[in-house]
Design a protein around this motif. Structure first.
Motif, short mmCIF file in Angstrom:
data_model
loop_
_atom_site.label_atom_id
_atom_site.label_comp_id
_atom_site.label_asym_id
_atom_site.label_seq_id
_atom_site.Cartn_x
_atom_site.Cartn_y
_atom_site.Cartn_z
N PHE A 192 0.80 -1.33 0.20
CA PHE A 192 0.06 -0.05 0.01
C PHE A 192 0.98 1.16 0.22
CE2 PHE A 192 -1.88 3.46 2.64
CZ PHE A 192 -3.06 3.83 1.49
N LEU A 193 1.98 1.22 0.86
CA LEU A 193 2.80 2.47 1.12
C LEU A 193 3.45 2.66 -0.34
CD1 LEU A 193 4.06 2.09 4.46
CD2 LEU A 193 2.53 3.68 3.74
N ARG A 194 3.78 1.75 -1.06
CA ARG A 194 4.29 1.91 -2.56
C ARG A 194 3.44 2.82 -3.44
NH1 ARG A 194 5.80 -2.60 -6.08
NH2 ARG A 194 7.20 -1.10 -7.01
N SER A 195 2.10 2.61 -3.08
CA SER A 195 1.10 3.25 -4.05
C SER A 195 1.08 4.70 -3.58
CB SER A 195 -0.39 2.83 -4.08
OG SER A 195 -1.06 2.72 -2.82
N VAL A 196 1.17 4.93 -2.22
CA VAL A 196 1.10 6.58 -1.84
C VAL A 196 2.47 7.13 -1.93
CG1 VAL A 196 -0.64 5.61 -0.24
CG2 VAL A 196 1.64 6.12 0.66
N HIS A 197 3.61 6.40 -2.15
CA HIS A 197 5.04 6.99 -2.17
C HIS A 197 4.98 8.07 -3.41
CE1 HIS A 197 9.37 6.78 -1.48
NE2 HIS A 197 9.35 7.00 -2.46
N LEU A 198 4.53 7.86 -4.50
CA LEU A 198 4.53 8.97 -5.31
C LEU A 198 3.30 9.79 -5.46
CD1 LEU A 198 5.56 6.85 -8.48
CD2 LEU A 198 7.04 8.63 -6.99
N ALA A 199 2.38 9.68 -4.42
CA ALA A 199 1.23 10.40 -4.00
C ALA A 199 1.66 11.97 -3.37
CB ALA A 199 0.16 9.89 -3.61
N GLY A 200 2.79 11.47 -2.78
CA GLY A 200 3.25 12.76 -1.85
C GLY A 200 2.93 12.87 -0.46
N ALA A 201 2.31 11.59 0.02
CA ALA A 201 1.87 11.46 1.31
C ALA A 201 2.85 11.08 2.29
CB ALA A 201 0.40 10.68 1.39
N PRO A 202 3.40 11.74 3.10
CA PRO A 202 4.77 11.20 4.07
C PRO A 202 4.23 10.58 4.98
CG PRO A 202 3.74 13.47 4.61
CD PRO A 202 3.05 13.33 3.63
N TYR A 203 5.23 9.42 5.37
CA TYR A 203 4.85 8.40 6.34
C TYR A 203 6.14 8.26 7.13
CZ TYR A 203 6.39 5.49 2.46
OH TYR A 203 6.95 4.94 1.70
N ASN A 204 6.05 7.79 8.32
CA ASN A 204 7.14 7.01 9.00
C ASN A 204 6.73 5.63 9.25
OD1 ASN A 204 8.92 9.12 9.25
ND2 ASN A 204 7.63 9.99 10.88
N ILE A 205 7.79 4.84 9.11
CA ILE A 205 7.75 3.36 9.72
C ILE A 205 8.35 3.28 10.89
CG2 ILE A 205 8.12 1.02 9.13
CD1 ILE A 205 7.70 1.56 6.26
N LEU A 206 7.87 3.06 11.97
CA LEU A 206 8.56 3.29 13.23
C LEU A 206 9.50 2.22 13.72
CD1 LEU A 206 5.31 4.51 15.49
CD2 LEU A 206 7.04 6.01 14.47
N ASN A 207 9.27 1.17 13.44
CA ASN A 207 9.95 -0.18 13.82
C ASN A 207 10.71 -0.86 12.76
OD1 ASN A 207 7.56 -1.03 12.93
ND2 ASN A 207 7.62 -2.97 13.89
N GLU A 208 10.96 -0.14 11.68
CA GLU A 208 11.83 -0.77 10.73
C GLU A 208 12.40 0.40 9.83
OE1 GLU A 208 10.29 -3.86 7.79
OE2 GLU A 208 9.19 -4.68 9.27
N ASP A 209 13.57 0.01 9.37
CA ASP A 209 14.52 1.02 8.66
C ASP A 209 14.54 0.62 7.21
OD1 ASP A 209 16.13 3.07 7.74
OD2 ASP A 209 18.05 2.08 8.46
N MET A 210 13.80 0.96 6.46
CA MET A 210 13.52 0.44 5.08
C MET A 210 13.12 1.68 4.37
SD MET A 210 9.83 -1.09 4.87
CE MET A 210 10.30 -2.30 5.86
N GLN A 211 13.55 1.71 3.07
CA GLN A 211 13.48 2.57 1.73
C GLN A 211 12.29 1.93 0.79
OE1 GLN A 211 14.29 5.84 1.67
NE2 GLN A 211 15.24 5.60 3.65
N ILE A 212 10.94 2.33 0.72
CA ILE A 212 10.03 1.69 -0.10
C ILE A 212 10.23 2.32 -1.49
CG2 ILE A 212 7.55 1.29 -0.42
CD1 ILE A 212 7.28 1.35 2.51
N LYS A 213 10.50 1.49 -2.48
CA LYS A 213 10.59 1.97 -3.75
C LYS A 213 9.29 2.37 -4.39
CE LYS A 213 12.29 0.73 -8.32
NZ LYS A 213 12.82 -0.48 -9.11
N GLY A 214 8.96 3.44 -4.93
CA GLY A 214 7.76 3.88 -5.37
C GLY A 214 7.73 3.35 -6.94
N ILE A 215 6.56 3.39 -7.49
CA ILE A 215 6.13 2.88 -8.71
C ILE A 215 6.17 4.25 -9.90
CG2 ILE A 215 4.83 0.89 -7.94
CD1 ILE A 215 2.43 2.52 -7.75
N THR A 216 6.38 3.76 -10.99
CA THR A 216 6.36 4.66 -12.15
C THR A 216 5.09 5.19 -12.63
OG1 THR A 216 8.39 3.88 -12.74
CG2 THR A 216 7.62 5.18 -14.33
N LYS A 217 4.70 6.51 -12.56
CA LYS A 217 3.57 6.86 -13.06
C LYS A 217 3.27 6.56 -14.58
CE LYS A 217 2.85 10.33 -9.57
NZ LYS A 217 2.59 11.80 -9.17
N HIS A 218 2.29 6.06 -15.25
CA HIS A 218 1.94 6.23 -16.39
C HIS A 218 0.68 6.79 -16.78
CE1 HIS A 218 4.95 3.23 -16.76
NE2 HIS A 218 4.61 2.20 -15.99
#
Length: 254
Positions: A192-218
Motif C-alpha cells: 500500500f505504501l508503494r502506491s502512496v509514495h508517489l502521491a506525496g503523502a509522507p509517512y514514518n515506519i516506526l520499527n523498521e529502517d527501510m526505503q520503499i521503492k515507489g512505482i512509475t507513473k503512466h
C-alpha cells in the motif's frame, strides 16, 4: 471527497395508491452492519491498512499538517500490533459517539482534498478482528477506547481510560495481529505504501529502517488526480497481475 450527483430521469408519480419507501429494517440492522463491516472487503488484511492510513492522511490534511508524516507500526514476532497514528485534530468523545461509530456518517463530503466520504472505513478493523483500540489525543487529554464485537454480535465501543497528555493532537488505531498473519500484514502495508509514495503523502515506519521503492507513473491525469501503475512494478507486493489506477492513495484494479 465530494460525491458526484448523477442526473437521473426521476419518476413522476401519477398513481393514487400509497407510496411505500424502501428502507433499512430496524429489526435487521445487526445483519446490515455485519455486511458493511465484514462482507464488503475481499482482502480483510489490506482493508484496514488502506482505510486507516487514508483516514490518517486525511486527518493531517484537515488539521493543516499535510507535510507531517503519519506513523505506522508494522507487526512482528516481538510486537504483534499493526498501528497507524495521525497528527490531525483528534476526536472528541461526541465525535467518537456520533461519527466514528456511525455507518454512513462522514465529515469529508465537502472537500476533494481528502479521500474518505462513505462513512464506512473507520470500522474496517472488524473485517479482520473482533477487537481493536482507538487512542485519541485532544487538547492535552488522551482518551483510550476499546472497540469490540460483543456476545450478541454487535459492534460496540467503550471508553477505557482518560489521562492528561502533552503529545500533539491526533488518533492512533491499533490492531492485534495473529502470528500466522504477521508476514501478510507487513507485505500488504509495504504494498500500500508503494502506491502512496508517489502521491506525496509522507509517512514514518516506526520499527523498521527501510526505503520503499515507489512505482512509475503512466498516463497521469492533467490535474494529477489519478495515474496508472504498470502491473510489472506493482504485482510483487499486491499479488495481482492487473494494472492499477492510483486515486487518492488507493490502488484500484482495472
Amino acid at each position: 471527497m465530494k460525491l458526484v450527483n448523477t442526473q437521473h430521469n426521476r419518476f413522476k408519480n401519477t398513481y393514487k395508491s400509497e407510496e411505500i419507501q424502501f428502507a433499512i429494517s430496524e429489526k435487521e440492522q445487526r445483519h446490515i452492519m455485519t455486511m458493511l463491516r465484514d462482507q464488503i472487503y475481499s482482502d480483510k488484511i489490506l482493508a484496514p491498512i488502506r482505510e486507516y492510513c487514508c483516514n490518517a492522511f486525511d486527518a493531517n490534511i484537515e488539521a493543516g499538517h499535510k507535510d507531517t508524516p503519519i506513523d505506522i507500526h508494522i507487526p512482528n514476532q516481538l510486537e504483534g500490533i499493526w498501528s497507524v497514528r495521525d497528527y490531525g485534530p483528534g476526536l472528541t468523545h461526541e465525535e467518537i459517539k456520533n461519527i466514528f461509530t456511525k455507518y454512513g456518517e462522514s465529515t469529508k463530503r465537502d472537500s476533494n482534498d481528502v479521500t474518505g466520504c462513505l462513512g464506512i472505513g473507520s470500522k474496517a478493523a472488524f473485517a479482520y478482528t473482533d477487537q481493536f483500540t482507538v487512542e485519541t489525543w485532544k487538547d492535552n487529554d488522551k482518551s483510550t477506547y476499546v472497540a469490540a464485537i460483543n456476545d450478541n454480535g454487535d459492534a460496540i465501543i467503550h471508553l477505557a481510560n482518560v489521562e492528561r497528555a502533552t503529545k500533539p493532537n491526533g488518533v492512533r488505531i491499533s490492531i492485534p495481529v495473529k502470528a500466522d498473519d504477521l508476514h501478510t500484514f507487513r507485505k500488504r502495508t509495504i504494498g500500500f505504501l508503494r502506491s502512496v509514495h508517489l502521491a506525496g503523502a509522507p509517512y514514518n515506519i516506526l520499527n523498521e529502517d527501510m526505503q520503499i521503492k515507489g512505482i512509475t507513473k503512466h498516463h497521469e491525469a492533467d490535474d494529477g488526480s489519478w495515474y496508472f501503475a504498470g502491473s510489472d512494478e506493482y504485482v510483487q507486493e499486491i499479488d495481482s497481475g492487473n494494472t492499477k489506477i492510483i486515486m487518492g492513495h488507493v490502488a484500484y484494479n482495472l
